[in-house]
Structures are given as C-alpha cells and as structure tokens.
Design a protein around this motif. Structure first.
Motif, short mmCIF file in Angstrom:
data_model
loop_
_atom_site.label_atom_id
_atom_site.label_comp_id
_atom_site.label_asym_id
_atom_site.label_seq_id
_atom_site.Cartn_x
_atom_site.Cartn_y
_atom_site.Cartn_z
N VAL A 200 56.64 29.92 8.40
CA VAL A 200 56.72 30.69 7.15
C VAL A 200 55.65 31.77 7.13
CG1 VAL A 200 56.50 30.58 4.64
CG2 VAL A 200 57.78 28.80 5.85
N ALA A 201 54.45 31.44 7.59
CA ALA A 201 53.38 32.44 7.64
C ALA A 201 53.78 33.60 8.54
CB ALA A 201 52.09 31.80 8.13
N LYS A 202 54.32 33.29 9.72
CA LYS A 202 54.76 34.34 10.64
C LYS A 202 55.88 35.17 10.03
CE LYS A 202 53.57 32.45 15.19
NZ LYS A 202 54.09 31.94 16.47
N GLY A 203 56.81 34.49 9.39
CA GLY A 203 57.93 35.19 8.78
C GLY A 203 57.47 36.15 7.69
N LEU A 204 56.54 35.72 6.85
CA LEU A 204 56.03 36.57 5.78
C LEU A 204 55.28 37.78 6.33
CD1 LEU A 204 54.74 33.96 3.16
CD2 LEU A 204 56.84 35.33 3.06
N VAL A 205 54.48 37.55 7.37
CA VAL A 205 53.75 38.66 7.99
C VAL A 205 54.72 39.67 8.60
CG1 VAL A 205 52.17 39.31 9.86
CG2 VAL A 205 51.65 37.34 8.40
N ASP A 206 55.74 39.15 9.27
CA ASP A 206 56.73 40.02 9.90
C ASP A 206 57.50 40.82 8.85
OD1 ASP A 206 58.31 41.20 11.80
OD2 ASP A 206 59.62 39.48 12.11
N ILE A 207 57.96 40.15 7.81
CA ILE A 207 58.71 40.83 6.75
C ILE A 207 57.81 41.83 6.02
CG2 ILE A 207 59.95 40.49 4.57
CD1 ILE A 207 60.81 37.72 5.72
N HIS A 208 56.56 41.46 5.82
CA HIS A 208 55.60 42.37 5.18
C HIS A 208 55.45 43.64 6.02
CE1 HIS A 208 51.50 43.97 4.49
NE2 HIS A 208 51.75 43.68 3.23
N THR A 209 55.35 43.48 7.33
CA THR A 209 55.20 44.63 8.22
C THR A 209 56.40 45.56 8.13
OG1 THR A 209 53.89 43.30 9.76
CG2 THR A 209 54.85 45.33 10.62
N ARG A 210 57.58 44.98 7.99
CA ARG A 210 58.81 45.79 7.97
C ARG A 210 59.17 46.31 6.59
NH1 ARG A 210 62.44 44.04 12.56
NH2 ARG A 210 61.24 42.57 13.79
N PHE A 211 59.02 45.45 5.58
CA PHE A 211 59.66 45.72 4.29
C PHE A 211 58.73 45.91 3.10
CE2 PHE A 211 63.95 43.45 5.35
CZ PHE A 211 64.27 44.51 6.18
N ALA A 212 57.44 45.71 3.25
CA ALA A 212 56.56 45.75 2.08
C ALA A 212 56.64 47.10 1.37
CB ALA A 212 55.12 45.46 2.48
N GLY A 213 56.76 47.06 0.04
CA GLY A 213 56.81 48.29 -0.74
C GLY A 213 55.42 48.83 -1.01
N ASN A 214 55.36 49.89 -1.80
CA ASN A 214 54.06 50.50 -2.12
C ASN A 214 53.13 49.54 -2.84
OD1 ASN A 214 54.86 52.95 -0.98
ND2 ASN A 214 55.75 53.69 -2.90
N ASP A 215 53.73 48.60 -3.59
CA ASP A 215 52.91 47.61 -4.29
C ASP A 215 52.67 46.36 -3.44
OD1 ASP A 215 55.45 46.62 -4.25
OD2 ASP A 215 55.59 46.21 -6.40
N LYS A 216 53.02 46.45 -2.14
CA LYS A 216 52.83 45.36 -1.17
C LYS A 216 53.71 44.15 -1.46
CE LYS A 216 49.65 47.77 0.83
NZ LYS A 216 49.96 48.48 2.09
N SER A 217 54.73 44.33 -2.30
CA SER A 217 55.61 43.21 -2.60
C SER A 217 56.77 43.16 -1.62
CB SER A 217 56.16 43.32 -4.03
OG SER A 217 56.98 44.47 -4.16
N LEU A 218 57.34 41.97 -1.44
CA LEU A 218 58.46 41.78 -0.53
C LEU A 218 59.74 41.63 -1.35
CD1 LEU A 218 56.90 39.17 1.94
CD2 LEU A 218 56.73 41.66 1.98
N SER A 219 60.60 42.63 -1.27
CA SER A 219 61.85 42.59 -2.02
C SER A 219 62.95 41.99 -1.16
CB SER A 219 62.24 44.00 -2.49
OG SER A 219 62.32 44.88 -1.38
#
Length: 269
Positions: A200-219
């Motif tokens: 889950v930690a790896k997945g969140l980091v990966d998704i954050h790298t690809r998809f994080a918005g200006n507010d750093k949120s994951l949509s």
C-alpha cells in the motif's frame, strides 16, 4: 548509412542495416537532402531523451519540428473521453496508438473470478497500446478513463510505418516497452513477497508521483487503489486508517493527501 542503389536490390541493403536510401537515377539536390536528413537524425539520436513516455514524446516532437517525420501527436486531432469510458478492450484487435493529452487512464485485466487488477496507470504525456501494435496481437488488457480525458489516436499504419522506417523511433518505443516490462516484473515481485502495508505504501507513492494534484491530493477511488496494489478494498481501508493515525496521510472530502512522503517512501522501499 545512406545506400545508393536500384529498387531491385533495395531490400538486401535494408537488411544489412541501411537507414536510408536513394534509388537511381537521382540528382545532386536529392543526395544533399538525404544527407541533411541523416545529419538531423544523428543529432536527435545523440540527444538525451528519457526512456519513458515523456522522452519518446519529446523525440517525436523534435522529429516533426525538424521536418524529418510527422508522428508528433499534435499533428493528429484529439478525441474527448468521459470518465469510465472504455478506450480499448481485452481481446480486441488494436487499431491505434494512443497518446494522452489530458486526463487519467487505467489499464486493467479481469480475472476469471471477476476481480480486476490494474496493470498500469497513465497520465498526460503517456503513450498506450504500442505493445500489441508492434507484436501484431490482440489487447491483453482493457483501458478505462479515470478522469475526463483528451486522447490522440494515431492510426496503426502511421505508427508502424514510422517505427519500421526509422531506427530512432523504433529504439524509443523499444525503450518504453523495456521500461514497462521492468515495472510490471517489479510489481509482480512486490505482490508475491511484500506485506500489505509495504504494498500500500508503494502504491500510494507511485500514484502520488503520477496523479497528485496541486494540493497533493490523490483523486483516485479506494477501489482503484486496492486493485492497483492487489488487495481487497476493506483491507486497503484498514491500512489507510493505520497510515492516518501515524500521520503519514490525511483524508479530506474523500481524497487522500500524503503528508509525509519521505517516511511513506521509506516504508515502501
């Protein structure tokens, strides 16, 4: 290497590694033009492009700007795709190379038990669908829009003509394929041997790298995250709750915000 040849023996020279050719008869201007194009190609090949979709896109744009080959996505019209629209489906024959101009897309496979596993996530600047085009096979996965997108659809013949006739373009997409394979192998190893917490930690980091918005949120939905890391949604939610209590993430209005990316990355790697 430019070969000066007749049409009859052209295939033999191309097999021997010729990058370009002129058929007899030709004039001085044709020869000079061919040399100019080869010099431009050599300049581009020597330039530093990343072995990812962004690098391939920059390379194709430079080819277009220099008048060498028109496979730059901006030369083609983009099509709008709404959220949850299927771009292509597993087992269907490929017709296009897809370039994401805006939006987010997931590629996924469906197990015989009906469960989905997300094989890749795509963002603006990424190419999709090149592997089955090159292999001449049907799609082994489906692609669905996660967020309203504009996608450029480059016809199959245009793409194949480009890679068959230009070693530079072929090399860039071979590098993309190699990168895709390495990433998928790594994810399979993680799925087989890593704990749920680490996945889950790896997945969140990966998704954050690809998809994080200006507010750093994951949509991205909890269900999609679960399918990306290979677990049940309920198990994912429990792990996210643990991360929240450890102040690694926050959850606001249903969105996940990573508050300590360094610590989360240390858990992942």
């Amino acid at each position: 290497m430019i070969m000066l040849t007749s049409v009859k023996i052209l295939p033999k020279f191309m097999e021997l590694g010729a990058d370009d050719y002129l058929t007899k008869p030709f004039d001085d201007l044709e020869l000079l033009k061919a040399i100019e194009i080869r010099l431009k190609k050599a300049e581009l090949v020597q330039a530093q492009y990343g072995n990812d979709a962004a690098g391939a896109g920059a390379f194709l744009k430079d080819l277009s700007d220099k008048g060498i080959m028109q496979l730059d996505p901006v030369q083609y019209e983009s099509e709008p795709f709404h959220k949850k629209a299927i771009i292509y489906a597993e087992s269907r024959r490929p017709k296009y190379l897809y370039y994401i101009k805006s939006g987010k897309v997931k590629a996924f496979r469906v197990h015989e038990n009906g469960k989905e596993y997300i094989t890749n996530l795509y963002q603006p600047g990424d190419y999709m669908g090149h592997i089955p085009l090159i292999e001449g096979t049907n799609y082994e996965e489906s692609a669905m829009v996660l967020e309203d997108a504009e996608i450029v659809m480059i016809p199959k013949d245009d793409f194949l003509n480009a890679i068959y006739n230009d070693l530079g373009i072929a090399a860039k997409f071979i590098a993309l394929i190699s990168k895709d394979v390495k990433e998928k192998e790594s994810r399979l190893l993680n799925l087989a041997y890593d704990s749920l917490r680490k996945r889950v930690a790896k997945g969140l980091v990966d998704i954050h790298t690809r998809f994080a918005g200006n507010d750093k949120s994951l949509s991205i939905s909890r269900e999609d995250i679960a399918q990306y890391v290979g677990t049940a949604t309920e198990s994912l939610i429990r792990t996210l709750s643990d991360f929240k209590s450890e102040k690694l993430i926050e959850i606001k209005d249903g969105r996940i915000i990573i508050t300590d990316i360094r610590k989360l990355s240390s858990l992942a790697y």
